[in-house]
Scaffold this active site. Sequence first.
Site, PDB file in Angstrom:
ATOM      1  N   GLU A  86      -2.605  -2.440 -11.352  1.00  0.00           N
ATOM      2  CA  GLU A  86      -2.851  -3.880 -11.461  1.00  0.00           C
ATOM      3  C   GLU A  86      -2.438  -3.937  -9.533  1.00  0.00           C
ATOM      4  O   GLU A  86      -2.952  -2.971  -9.201  1.00  0.00           O
ATOM      5  CB  GLU A  86      -0.932  -3.944 -11.394  1.00  0.00           C
ATOM      6  CG  GLU A  86       0.019  -3.314 -10.985  1.00  0.00           C
ATOM      7  CD  GLU A  86       1.473  -3.495 -11.903  1.00  0.00           C
ATOM      8  OE1 GLU A  86       1.230  -3.721 -13.152  1.00  0.00           O
ATOM      9  OE2 GLU A  86       3.024  -3.324 -11.182  1.00  0.00           O
TER      10      GLU A  86
ATOM     11  N   ASP B 199       6.343  -6.707  -3.340  1.00  0.00           N
ATOM     12  CA  ASP B 199       4.841  -7.246  -4.143  1.00  0.00           C
ATOM     13  C   ASP B 199       4.014  -7.837  -2.373  1.00  0.00           C
ATOM     14  O   ASP B 199       3.643  -9.132  -2.609  1.00  0.00           O
ATOM     15  CB  ASP B 199       4.356  -8.785  -5.001  1.00  0.00           C
ATOM     16  CG  ASP B 199       5.698  -7.414  -6.312  1.00  0.00           C
ATOM     17  OD1 ASP B 199       5.191  -6.111  -6.333  1.00  0.00           O
ATOM     18  OD2 ASP B 199       5.859  -8.628  -7.042  1.00  0.00           O
TER      19      ASP B 199
END
Length: 585
Positions: free
Chosen positions: A208, A33
């Site tokens: 997401e 991420d």
Amino acid sequence: MLALLLSACLASTFVLADGQLAQNPIIPGWNPDPAPIRVNDTYYLATSSFEFFPGVPLYTSKDLVNWELFTNVLSRPEQLQLYGTPTTGGAWAPSLSYSSGTFYLTSMTRWTYDPVAHVWPRVSWVTSTDLITWSDPIWGEPWGIDPQIFSDPVTGKNYLNLMAPNNNEDRLWGIWQCEVDVASGLCIGEYRSLWNGTLPVTPDARPEGPKMFLKNGTYHLLIAEGGTDLLHRASIARSQSPEGPWESAPNNPILYNGAPDNGNLTIQSTGHGTMIDTPDGDWYIVYLARRNVNGSSPLGRETFISNVEWQDNGWPVINYGRPVLLSEPVEGLPTKIRPSSKTYDFSTTDLAAQGWYTLRTLYTPIYSVARMSDLTAYSPSSSGALLLHPNVFTLSDRDVPAAILRKQTSLNMSFTATTLPIPENLPRGAALGISAYLSELVHHDIGIGYCRNTTTNASSSMCVYTCLARNGTEEYNEHPFEPPATAMRSVDLVIRAEPLQYKLGFRYPDVDGQNSGDIKWLTEFPSSWMAWAPEGWFVFSGAMFALFASSQGRPWGAGSGDVGFSTVEEEFYEERLGDYDEDGR
Ligand SMILES: *[C@@H]1O[C@H](CO)[C@@H](O)[C@H](O)[C@H]1NC(C)=O
Ligand SMILES: *[C@@H]1O[C@H](CO)[C@@H](O)[C@H](O)[C@H]1NC(C)=O
Ligand SMILES: *[C@@H]1O[C@H](CO)[C@@H](O)[C@H](O)[C@H]1NC(C)=O
Ligand SMILES: *[C@@H]1O[C@H](CO)[C@@H](O)[C@H](O)[C@H]1NC(C)=O
Ligand SMILES: *[C@@H]1O[C@H](CO)[C@@H](O)[C@H](O)[C@H]1NC(C)=O
Ligand SMILES: *[C@@H]1O[C@H](CO)[C@@H](O)[C@H](O)[C@H]1NC(C)=O
Ligand SMILES: *[C@@H]1O[C@H](CO)[C@@H](O)[C@H](O)[C@H]1NC(C)=O
Ligand SMILES: *[C@@H]1O[C@H](CO)[C@@H](O)[C@H](O)[C@H]1NC(C)=O
Ligand SMILES: *[C@@H]1O[C@H](CO)[C@@H](O)[C@H](O)[C@H]1NC(C)=O
């Protein structure tokens, strides 16, 4: 450019000159991420940290390829409370943004990962003016994951973008948004469904990681889709307003290395990216991906980069529209500098600055750093010493064992830790060791403790033991601890990590620094165990190396002697991995 493009298209693999290294992964070892931001000519990048403390490492770079740890953003218990947090819980998916002199780092914590407990992910942000000192968290009003604050330079409005469910019953996840009061965390006005991505709206689609940015008057919304595993990908949409409506790119997914066409590539699970421009106006995407080795990825999701070109129709194209190959150099970026070895001698007290982490938030101190000259009975060349303060917990507990851990950063390396002299009066049941650690559910330890097998010696002799703890089972083996006098009761514990297997061994060091003996290997196991999750669980982090001590259920007790380590040495070897992972298929 055209010539380069054509030849690149024809070549299926890239041959690097001697000494030249592929840039990817730009931050090796689990660093999923990735959230970069550019400040003038310097880049900063935050990644997820899950159940490890301090949380959310912030790396820095001048060239987008060579990164070093700058700080850890969530460094105080007030900022990150990880109590009883299981593997894959904790701090997820940061985003970095800047507005009117203030940096915002948004993130999410989930205390646990059990839907039965009815504990949901909470979003928050911390602020800073210098990227070093960060505020206490401000909690966002909605619940969800992957929050981003987008400050619209045109209107000055702050938006909170996140992945959230449509309601608490159906759990159809999508990208949601509200204009937010960044000081209170409350939504101002409408809470809107922004975009559901390009896949059918089901609980598996999982749009997401929203990363909104403005380029030349057009708002872009880059997201990840397809779930975190092999179907992970990046898609983009654009709008004339940050509130939508959103137009999906015709070339979505703009980044996807998976099946059916590219499932045999070594690089898999590409997605969760952020687009970033250089001071010269070149564009890149920084994203997460796995290096699959024989179908497994022991280092988890690492940070990668590819170049971005903007077409005449305004849509971006990543890596010339081709899948990403491991050996492929990234256009416009320098080569990567990799170390051949690193030594940690505990001469500094700030271990977090060197990339050491603890499990969860500390209740009490679990280690200290001493000067070797302050310790009696030992005077090796090392200048400092790590003293562990063992408690009742072990690496298998969802608590805070006396352990410090660091990420495994190469698929081909060794990790060697030299213990302080093992006290003659260790408490019963005590152990000191190192571990190839994935989670409280999977760790492979080698250490020193009392022999369990009393057939040969019913009194108190010590053994070097290995314990492979995984899938609820323990595989234990032991070997007499018989150091020669020259080792002064100290021992080198060794983990040799290769792409497909790990080995655990030991040798007796010669404290004069001469002629350490050969390593005696006690056990080995396949690397797939470092990427393994039990049914119903996930692996969101990756392999780590731990130094630990434990009194395993009973208080350590006073007068039991100091336990710890004098040095840790990491050696890095070449990583000859192909562009294709053919073995695992
Ligand atoms: C970026 O550069 C500008 C102009 O030189 C300067 O005023 C500003 O302080 C710099 N920002 C940071 C965070 O260094
Ligand atoms: C996304 O899907 C949800 C659930 O079906 C729906 O309520 C919402 O309107 C959709 N949002 C958009 C922007 O299409
Ligand atoms: C910026 O957008 C304008 C208007 O859409 C367009 O004419 C111009 O070519 C764009 N500039 C760049 C550098 O893309
Ligand atoms: C990878 O898979 C693709 C699609 O199935 C196939 O065309 C290609 O030949 C494979 N490449 C290698 C090197 O296995
Ligand atoms: C214990 O030690 C004895 C003697 O060395 C050996 O024969 C036996 O196999 C050992 N038992 C275990 C469980 O390791
Ligand atoms: C048993 O252990 C004790 C304490 O470590 C040691 O002094 C003794 O030599 C050992 N005996 C044998 C037979 O190994
Ligand atoms: C893990 O344990 C479960 C339950 O005992 C078993 O069914 C499963 O096969 C095991 N998995 C592995 C990889 O050993
Ligand atoms: C790992 O390093 C060893 C020692 O240098 C070397 O022999 C081996 O080929 C390397 N393995 C890979 C996959 O690069
Ligand atoms: C690689 O994976 C294949 C298929 O799962 C397996 O048969 C083989 O043993 C693995 N190789 C190694 C060295 O682990």
